[in-house]
Enzyme design. Sequence first.
Site, PDB file in Angstrom:
ATOM      1  N   CYS A 208     -20.570 -10.546   3.334  1.00  0.00           N
ATOM      2  CA  CYS A 208     -21.317 -10.696   2.091  1.00  0.00           C
ATOM      3  C   CYS A 208     -21.300 -12.159   1.668  1.00  0.00           C
ATOM      4  CB  CYS A 208     -20.663  -9.824   1.017  1.00  0.00           C
ATOM      5  SG  CYS A 208     -21.497  -9.861  -0.573  1.00  0.00           S
TER       6      CYS A 208
ATOM      7  N   HIS B 148     -25.794  -1.644   1.071  1.00  0.00           N
ATOM      8  CA  HIS B 148     -24.972  -2.818   0.773  1.00  0.00           C
ATOM      9  C   HIS B 148     -25.577  -3.611  -0.388  1.00  0.00           C
ATOM     10  CE1 HIS B 148     -22.400  -6.364   1.899  1.00  0.00           C
ATOM     11  NE2 HIS B 148     -23.365  -6.949   1.202  1.00  0.00           N
ATOM     12  N   GLU B 149     -26.853  -3.914  -0.290  1.00  0.00           N
ATOM     13  CA  GLU B 149     -27.489  -4.730  -1.340  1.00  0.00           C
ATOM     14  C   GLU B 149     -27.519  -4.015  -2.683  1.00  0.00           C
ATOM     15  OE1 GLU B 149     -27.883  -7.820  -1.065  1.00  0.00           O
ATOM     16  OE2 GLU B 149     -27.547  -7.771   1.093  1.00  0.00           O
TER      17      GLU B 149
ATOM     18  N   HIS C  91     -24.513  -3.939  -5.085  1.00  0.00           N
ATOM     19  CA  HIS C  91     -24.359  -5.056  -6.015  1.00  0.00           C
ATOM     20  C   HIS C  91     -24.945  -4.729  -7.388  1.00  0.00           C
ATOM     21  CE1 HIS C  91     -22.720  -8.057  -3.309  1.00  0.00           C
ATOM     22  NE2 HIS C  91     -23.678  -7.831  -2.426  1.00  0.00           N
TER      23      HIS C  91
END
Length: 180
Positions: free
Chosen positions: A104, A146-147, A150
């Site tokens: 990341c 994953h994105e 956030h």
Amino acid sequence: MAVREIIRMGHPTLRKVARQLHKEEIVGREIRTLVDDMVDTLHAAGGIGLAAPQINESVQLAIIQIPKLGSRYGELEELPLTVFVNPEISVVANACSAGNWEGCLSVPGLRGWVERPQHINLRYQDLEGVQHQREFTGFHATVCQHEFDHLTGHLFVDRMTDMTKLVFEDLLVPENVYHD
């Protein structure tokens, strides 16, 4: 357009749930400028995905651009630059999980083994405020999860089940390492 600072693990913005954007905001100039800055920042950092909270903007917005075949990620199907506003993920029933070494831009220098569902449905808006629904599988499903983590205050390290598989990237040389 500008390259913005990518904040790192420990910054409080990375642990907040980002707010959703309203249609009036989505189509406004401020969000378009933010997206332009995110694209410049992503390209300067050499990543494939970036969420707005990573540049200290706590809104539900992320971009992903997976390069053509033969990139450092191995042979992948290209995903042209795509903007995701207010994304919502649902896992397809009976979706199997698979692991990847994730990295990341907000956790520089580290990689961790993370297992995630490999088939998801995604609802999101584009920069015109138009609603879309798409399915993603495999590596693309991993990148989306994953994105979008956030946007809910999560980092890949939160998804790890075995912390012995958190390593410095210079000690790891797998062929398919994901780095947002």
